[in-house]
Design an enzyme around this catalytic site. Sequence first.
Site, PDB file in Angstrom:
ATOM      1  N   THR A 129      60.517  68.915  72.419  1.00 58.91           N
ATOM      2  CA  THR A 129      59.485  68.608  73.412  1.00 58.91           C
ATOM      3  C   THR A 129      60.006  68.757  74.831  1.00 58.91           C
ATOM      4  OG1 THR A 129      58.191  66.760  74.287  1.00 58.91           O
ATOM      5  CG2 THR A 129      60.153  66.174  73.076  1.00 58.91           C
ATOM      6  N   ASP A 130      59.088  69.005  75.747  1.00 59.13           N
ATOM      7  CA  ASP A 130      59.482  69.060  77.175  1.00 59.13           C
ATOM      8  C   ASP A 130      59.869  67.679  77.711  1.00 59.13           C
ATOM      9  OD1 ASP A 130      56.928  67.928  77.208  1.00 59.13           O
ATOM     10  OD2 ASP A 130      56.102  69.325  78.688  1.00 59.13           O
ATOM     11  N   GLU A 131      59.527  66.614  76.951  1.00 59.29           N
ATOM     12  CA  GLU A 131      59.817  65.257  77.446  1.00 59.29           C
ATOM     13  C   GLU A 131      61.307  64.961  77.521  1.00 59.29           C
ATOM     14  OE1 GLU A 131      57.647  62.042  75.830  1.00 59.29           O
ATOM     15  OE2 GLU A 131      55.803  63.180  75.684  1.00 59.29           O
ATOM     16  N   TYR A 156      60.863  57.443  72.263  1.00 57.63           N
ATOM     17  CA  TYR A 156      60.533  58.714  71.587  1.00 57.63           C
ATOM     18  C   TYR A 156      61.336  59.875  72.167  1.00 57.63           C
ATOM     19  CZ  TYR A 156      58.079  63.141  70.952  1.00 57.63           C
ATOM     20  OH  TYR A 156      57.788  64.464  70.715  1.00 57.63           O
ATOM     21  N   LYS A 160      64.289  62.460  70.573  1.00 57.41           N
ATOM     22  CA  LYS A 160      64.147  63.920  70.506  1.00 57.41           C
ATOM     23  C   LYS A 160      65.321  64.584  71.246  1.00 57.41           C
ATOM     24  CE  LYS A 160      61.282  66.072  68.925  1.00 57.41           C
ATOM     25  NZ  LYS A 160      61.046  66.593  67.540  1.00 57.41           N
TER      26      LYS A 160
HETATM   27  P1  NAD Z   1      52.471  64.247  64.049  1.00 54.63           P
HETATM   28  O1  NAD Z   1      52.835  62.820  64.288  1.00 54.63           O
HETATM   29  O2  NAD Z   1      51.049  64.656  64.079  1.00 54.63           O
HETATM   30  O3  NAD Z   1      53.053  64.717  62.626  1.00 54.63           O
HETATM   31  C1  NAD Z   1      54.332  64.375  62.182  1.00 54.63           C
HETATM   32  C2  NAD Z   1      54.433  64.752  60.696  1.00 54.63           C
HETATM   33  O4  NAD Z   1      55.774  64.461  60.258  1.00 54.63           O
HETATM   34  C3  NAD Z   1      53.484  63.962  59.792  1.00 54.63           C
HETATM   35  O5  NAD Z   1      52.887  64.816  58.847  1.00 54.63           O
HETATM   36  C4  NAD Z   1      54.395  62.938  59.113  1.00 54.63           C
HETATM   37  O6  NAD Z   1      53.936  62.542  57.830  1.00 54.63           O
HETATM   38  C5  NAD Z   1      55.703  63.728  59.028  1.00 54.63           C
HETATM   39  N1  NAD Z   1      56.884  62.858  58.960  1.00 54.63           N
HETATM   40  C6  NAD Z   1      57.186  61.801  59.774  1.00 54.63           C
HETATM   41  N2  NAD Z   1      58.353  61.242  59.403  1.00 54.63           N
HETATM   42  C7  NAD Z   1      58.803  61.964  58.336  1.00 54.63           C
HETATM   43  C8  NAD Z   1      59.980  61.892  57.542  1.00 54.63           C
HETATM   44  N3  NAD Z   1      60.898  60.950  57.740  1.00 54.63           N
HETATM   45  N4  NAD Z   1      60.130  62.793  56.540  1.00 54.63           N
HETATM   46  C9  NAD Z   1      59.194  63.754  56.331  1.00 54.63           C
HETATM   47  N5  NAD Z   1      58.059  63.865  57.060  1.00 54.63           N
HETATM   48  C10 NAD Z   1      57.877  62.980  58.055  1.00 54.63           C
HETATM   49  O7  NAD Z   1      53.341  65.064  65.094  1.00 54.63           O
HETATM   50  P2  NAD Z   1      52.957  66.374  65.936  1.00 54.63           P
HETATM   51  O8  NAD Z   1      52.248  65.958  67.169  1.00 54.63           O
HETATM   52  O9  NAD Z   1      52.363  67.368  65.030  1.00 54.63           O
HETATM   53  O10 NAD Z   1      54.425  66.853  66.375  1.00 54.63           O
HETATM   54  C11 NAD Z   1      55.195  67.694  65.512  1.00 54.63           C
HETATM   55  C12 NAD Z   1      56.511  68.033  66.186  1.00 54.63           C
HETATM   56  O11 NAD Z   1      56.268  68.719  67.415  1.00 54.63           O
HETATM   57  C13 NAD Z   1      57.360  66.816  66.545  1.00 54.63           C
HETATM   58  O12 NAD Z   1      58.710  67.138  66.302  1.00 54.63           O
HETATM   59  C14 NAD Z   1      57.127  66.614  68.037  1.00 54.63           C
HETATM   60  O13 NAD Z   1      58.224  66.008  68.644  1.00 54.63           O
HETATM   61  C15 NAD Z   1      56.940  68.059  68.480  1.00 54.63           C
HETATM   62  N6  NAD Z   1      56.135  68.249  69.696  1.00 54.63           N
HETATM   63  C16 NAD Z   1      54.883  67.680  69.777  1.00 54.63           C
HETATM   64  C17 NAD Z   1      54.090  67.945  70.888  1.00 54.63           C
HETATM   65  C18 NAD Z   1      52.683  67.366  71.006  1.00 54.63           C
HETATM   66  O14 NAD Z   1      52.018  67.601  72.001  1.00 54.63           O
HETATM   67  N7  NAD Z   1      52.179  66.628  70.027  1.00 54.63           N
HETATM   68  C19 NAD Z   1      54.577  68.763  71.910  1.00 54.63           C
HETATM   69  C20 NAD Z   1      55.864  69.301  71.798  1.00 54.63           C
HETATM   70  C21 NAD Z   1      56.628  69.043  70.675  1.00 54.63           C
HETATM   71  O1  DAU Z   2      54.887  66.735  76.296  1.00 58.68           O
HETATM   72  C1  DAU Z   2      54.953  66.830  74.905  1.00 58.68           C
HETATM   73  C2  DAU Z   2      54.609  65.492  74.273  1.00 58.68           C
HETATM   74  O2  DAU Z   2      53.209  65.318  74.433  1.00 58.68           O
HETATM   75  C3  DAU Z   2      55.006  65.405  72.806  1.00 58.68           C
HETATM   76  O3  DAU Z   2      56.413  65.465  72.708  1.00 58.68           O
HETATM   77  C4  DAU Z   2      54.498  64.113  72.160  1.00 58.68           C
HETATM   78  O4  DAU Z   2      54.770  64.123  70.774  1.00 58.68           O
HETATM   79  C5  DAU Z   2      52.996  64.033  72.390  1.00 58.68           C
HETATM   80  O5  DAU Z   2      52.498  62.814  71.868  1.00 58.68           O
HETATM   81  C6  DAU Z   2      52.667  64.145  73.869  1.00 58.68           C
HETATM   82  O6  DAU Z   2      53.162  62.992  74.583  1.00 58.68           O
HETATM   83  P1  DAU Z   2      52.279  62.243  75.718  1.00 58.68           P
HETATM   84  O7  DAU Z   2      52.792  60.863  75.829  1.00 58.68           O
HETATM   85  O8  DAU Z   2      52.193  63.087  76.934  1.00 58.68           O
HETATM   86  O9  DAU Z   2      50.828  62.303  74.984  1.00 58.68           O
HETATM   87  P2  DAU Z   2      49.652  61.221  74.820  1.00 58.68           P
HETATM   88  O10 DAU Z   2      48.547  61.958  74.145  1.00 58.68           O
HETATM   89  O11 DAU Z   2      50.109  59.969  74.222  1.00 58.68           O
HETATM   90  O12 DAU Z   2      49.227  60.941  76.323  1.00 58.68           O
HETATM   91  C7  DAU Z   2      48.873  61.966  77.221  1.00 58.68           C
HETATM   92  C8  DAU Z   2      48.647  61.331  78.585  1.00 58.68           C
HETATM   93  O13 DAU Z   2      47.454  60.515  78.533  1.00 58.68           O
HETATM   94  C9  DAU Z   2      49.760  60.407  79.032  1.00 58.68           C
HETATM   95  O14 DAU Z   2      49.900  60.518  80.451  1.00 58.68           O
HETATM   96  C10 DAU Z   2      49.241  59.001  78.684  1.00 58.68           C
HETATM   97  C11 DAU Z   2      47.745  59.143  78.881  1.00 58.68           C
HETATM   98  N1  DAU Z   2      46.878  58.314  78.013  1.00 58.68           N
HETATM   99  C12 DAU Z   2      47.097  58.316  76.670  1.00 58.68           C
HETATM  100  C13 DAU Z   2      46.281  57.600  75.823  1.00 58.68           C
HETATM  101  C14 DAU Z   2      46.525  57.590  74.325  1.00 58.68           C
HETATM  102  C15 DAU Z   2      45.806  57.617  78.557  1.00 58.68           C
HETATM  103  O15 DAU Z   2      45.577  57.629  79.794  1.00 58.68           O
HETATM  104  N2  DAU Z   2      44.965  56.932  77.720  1.00 58.68           N
HETATM  105  C16 DAU Z   2      45.170  56.885  76.371  1.00 58.68           C
HETATM  106  O16 DAU Z   2      44.365  56.246  75.661  1.00 58.68           O
END
Ligand code: NAD
Ligand code: DAU
Length: 340
Positions: A129-131, A156, A160
């Site tokens: 992630t970019d975080e 989190y 990562k």
């Molecule tokens: P998500 O929470 O929707 O899905 C995570 C999946 O991993 C689920 O299916 C869960 O059952 C599985 N899982 C969790 N723990 C496990 C374990 N111990 N063993 C096997 N499976 C397990 O997550 P997402 O939003 O799809 O993110 C997927 C990946 O992409 C993560 O590595 C996250 O850090 C990365 N990422 C997410 C975002 C975003 O915007 N959501 C952005 C950049 C990177």
């Molecule tokens: O940047 C990549 C990341 O983006 C991933 O690594 C993470 O897995 C993914 O969850 C996401 O992280 P954020 O914390 O940015 O996403 P989230 O959807 O939780 O929140 C997006 C923004 O919205 C953040 O500034 C918090 C705000 N927010 C979130 C929720 C759930 C609100 O204002 N209200 C809300 O109810």
Amino acid sequence: MADEVFIPHNIIVTGGCGFIGSNFVHYVVNNHPDVHVTVLDALTYAGNIENIAGLPADRVEFVHGNICDAELLDKIVPGHDAIVHYAAESHNDNSIADPEPFLKTNVEGTFRLLEAVRKYGIRYHHVSTDEVYGDLALDDPAKFTESTPYHPSSPYSSTKAASDMLVRAWTRTYGLKTTISNCSNNYGPYQHVEKFIPRQITNILEGERPKLYGRGENVRDWIHTEDHSSGVWTILTKGRIGETYLIGANGEKNNIDVLRMILKMMGQPEDAFDWVKDRPGHDRRYAIDSTKLRTELGWTPTHTDFESGLKATIDWYTDNRQWWEPAKAATEAKYRQQGQ
Ligand code: NAD
Ligand code: DAU
């Protein structure tokens, strides 16, 4: 320039029942007919087998299991030529309330996979992630690049970051064939209702008011999850071993603007939301410079119109209530407890 092109035939996708992992599985099935996928997923609260339902059984096999289980990895890894690692605890708010599962899955889980990769000599792509770079000031014109120093803010993002470091150390010390990608905020179908965009859409569908943290000024760099998938595939097959690539699509928007777009598209007044408690340590702004991936590997995103992508996402949640309704009440109960 890229190394030789890697042509995978039989890959393991960890976390393939989550939001982004399942999108990647669909992407591979639809675009790469010679590739077989084994999905390894523990089906935590965030995993849903429905996300890969209906895919052809001769192309996709599901293994229900935990990435921390070394014995299971010994059983399933041999015979595969790559692991694409998506499985994680992924939600910042959960990591603040209860960090321990994040250490277990994100750090120990990555360690176990790297050890299996070392033992069986296969390729490994690490989805990050970019975080890991921390945040940028709202008025800073800079963007993250591959050389930005690591500075994670939340439990989190620190796990990562730790997992990225493990990948680099295992690559240098043991000569593993790895690549890493760091992507910005994804949106699209199958995203859990705990995340910002689905939470607001499903609140409106349930007659509840959306919830905005702090002053709503925080900026996220939105990318459609299909563009993330094509970026990961490009890096897996064409990326240079040992390299990191940032994935982003120039989608910077602040939260209040995104929320107002949702409200407008769903026929609500633009002030029909609640201001709630801010997230502790809330990162201000993320922004990705994806020049390296674009110029070295020729990747380009296709979903560049955020408004139409958001509209399609709203339509998907409107049409698929049975998918998200079972998770909604418990998610909102948890938020209420946190004052959010
Ligand atoms: P998500 O929470 O929707 O899905 C995570 C999946 O991993 C689920 O299916 C869960 O059952 C599985 N899982 C969790 N723990 C496990 C374990 N111990 N063993 C096997 N499976 C397990 O997550 P997402 O939003 O799809 O993110 C997927 C990946 O992409 C993560 O590595 C996250 O850090 C990365 N990422 C997410 C975002 C975003 O915007 N959501 C952005 C950049 C990177
Ligand atoms: O940047 C990549 C990341 O983006 C991933 O690594 C993470 O897995 C993914 O969850 C996401 O992280 P954020 O914390 O940015 O996403 P989230 O959807 O939780 O929140 C997006 C923004 O919205 C953040 O500034 C918090 C705000 N927010 C979130 C929720 C759930 C609100 O204002 N209200 C809300 O109810």
